[in-house]
Scaffold this motif. Structure first.
Motif, PDB file in Angstrom:
ATOM      1  N   PRO A 125      34.116 -40.105 -42.762  1.00  0.00           N
ATOM      2  CA  PRO A 125      33.722 -40.962 -43.879  1.00  0.00           C
ATOM      3  C   PRO A 125      33.798 -42.457 -43.600  1.00  0.00           C
ATOM      4  N   LEU A 126      34.773 -42.915 -42.839  1.00  0.00           N
ATOM      5  CA  LEU A 126      34.822 -44.347 -42.560  1.00  0.00           C
ATOM      6  C   LEU A 126      33.707 -44.767 -41.610  1.00  0.00           C
ATOM      7  N   GLU A 127      33.365 -43.899 -40.678  1.00  0.00           N
ATOM      8  CA  GLU A 127      32.254 -44.193 -39.767  1.00  0.00           C
ATOM      9  C   GLU A 127      30.965 -44.384 -40.551  1.00  0.00           C
ATOM     10  N   SER A 128      30.687 -43.488 -41.490  1.00  0.00           N
ATOM     11  CA  SER A 128      29.465 -43.610 -42.282  1.00  0.00           C
ATOM     12  C   SER A 128      29.549 -44.746 -43.304  1.00  0.00           C
ATOM     13  N   ALA A 129      30.768 -45.107 -43.721  1.00  0.00           N
ATOM     14  CA  ALA A 129      30.920 -46.251 -44.627  1.00  0.00           C
ATOM     15  C   ALA A 129      30.505 -47.542 -43.930  1.00  0.00           C
ATOM     16  N   TYR A 130      30.867 -47.677 -42.656  1.00  0.00           N
ATOM     17  CA  TYR A 130      30.491 -48.870 -41.897  1.00  0.00           C
ATOM     18  C   TYR A 130      29.049 -48.809 -41.420  1.00  0.00           C
ATOM     19  N   ASN A 131      28.503 -47.596 -41.315  1.00  0.00           N
ATOM     20  CA  ASN A 131      27.113 -47.413 -40.888  1.00  0.00           C
ATOM     21  C   ASN A 131      26.452 -46.394 -41.811  1.00  0.00           C
ATOM     22  N   PRO A 132      26.015 -46.823 -43.014  1.00  0.00           N
ATOM     23  CA  PRO A 132      25.499 -45.887 -44.024  1.00  0.00           C
ATOM     24  C   PRO A 132      24.305 -45.065 -43.563  1.00  0.00           C
ATOM     25  N   ALA A 133      23.579 -45.521 -42.542  1.00  0.00           N
ATOM     26  CA  ALA A 133      22.437 -44.742 -42.048  1.00  0.00           C
ATOM     27  C   ALA A 133      22.866 -43.360 -41.592  1.00  0.00           C
ATOM     28  N   LEU A 134      24.132 -43.220 -41.202  1.00  0.00           N
ATOM     29  CA  LEU A 134      24.630 -41.931 -40.728  1.00  0.00           C
ATOM     30  C   LEU A 134      24.755 -40.899 -41.849  1.00  0.00           C
ATOM     31  N   LEU A 135      24.698 -41.341 -43.089  1.00  0.00           N
ATOM     32  CA  LEU A 135      24.732 -40.385 -44.199  1.00  0.00           C
ATOM     33  C   LEU A 135      23.472 -39.523 -44.232  1.00  0.00           C
TER      34      LEU A 135
END
Length: 215
Positions: free
Chosen positions: A77-87
Motif C-alpha cells: 500500500p505505501l508503494e502504490s500511495a507514492y506511485n498511484p499508477a500501480l493501483l
C-alpha cells in the motif's frame, strides 16, 4: 576533517563464496511502453548478459527476483500511495509484464524469488536460499545487477550488508531512471555498503580466481 575511505578494494570477489542477484528485470520494467519502463535497464541488458554468462562459467548460483503486486488486494500500500499508477497496472501476479525478459530468461537451475517490497530479503526465501545454495553458510558475497538501481537494487544491497554479506554492485549492469540517480547510488554504495565494479572489473576478478592467480 580526515577524508573517508570507500570500501572499494578491501576484498576481491571469490566465485566459490558468491551468488548473483538479478533484480527485477521484468517486462514491465524493461519493454518499451510498459508501465514501469526504465530505458537505462533496457540499454544495459548486454552487460547483464555478460555478468550472468561469467557467473555461470564460474558456477556461481544465479538468483532472480520478481517484484509482484496483486489485483485481489493492495499488497504494497505505501508503494502504490507514492506511485498511484500501480493501483491500476504493473507487475501483476501471473501477467506477462511480471515475467523476466526473454533476453535474461532464468535457466532450469536458477532460483526465482518473488517479493512484494523493494528489499529482496524482506519476507522472502532469499536469506534461506543464500544460506544453503552452495552448502551451509558458504555464500558470503552477493553480486547485484538489475533495476531500479536507486530503489530495489539499492535496498537489496543495504539488506545484504545488514546481514553481513559483502556486496559487489555492478554499476554498468544496473539501470536507474536517470544518470544522476545512478551516480548518487553508486557513490553511496561504494562509501558505505560494498564495492561498485564495472562488468569488466568483475569479470577480471572472477577469472583471476578461477585461474588461480589471486589469493
Amino acid at each position: 576533517m580526515e577524508a573517508f575511505t570507500p570500501l572499494n578494494g578491501i576484498w576481491h570477489v571469490n566465485p566459490q563464496k558468491s551468488a548473483l542477484l538479478v533484480i527485477d528485470m521484468q517486462n514491465d520494467f524493461v519493454l518499451h511502453g510498459y508501465p514501469m519502463e526504465v530505458p537505462m535497464a533496457r540499454r544495459r541488458i548486454p552487460r547483464m548478459q555478460e555478468v550472468i554468462s561469467e557467473c555461470r562459467a564460474a558456477t556461481i548460483p544465479v538468483i532472480y527476483t520478481e517484484h509482484i503486486l496483486l489485483d485481489s488486494f493492495n499488497v504494497s500500500p505505501l508503494e502504490s500511495a507514492y506511485n498511484p499508477a500501480l493501483l491500476a497496472a504493473g507487475m501483476r501476479e501471473g501477467s506477462f509484464g511480471s515475467r523476466v525478459v526473454d533476453d535474461l530468461r532464468p535457466g532450469p537451475d536458477d532460483i526465482v524469488i518473488r517479493k512484494h517490497r523493494y528489499d529482496a530479503f524482506h519476507n522472502t526465501q532469499l536469506e534461506t536460499v543464500l544460506a544453503t545454495i552452495s552448502g551451509p553458510r558458504q555464500v558470503d558475497t552477493v553480486i547485484i545487477v538489475g533495476t531500479l538501481t536507486e530503489v530495489c537494487c539499492d535496498s537489496t544491497a543495504r539488506g545484504a550488508f545488514m546481514r553481513d554479506y559483502k556486496v559487489a554492485f555492478v554499476g554498468d549492469a544496473t539501470g536507474a531512471l536517470s544518470a544522476e540517480a545512478q551516480s548518487a547510488t553508486e557513490r553511496n554504495i561504494s562509501a558505505f555498503f560494498g564495492r561498485v565494479l564495472s562488468t569488466e572489473e568483475l569479470t577480471a576478478e572472477l577469472r583471476e580466481r578461477r585461474e588461480g592467480r589471486s589469493g
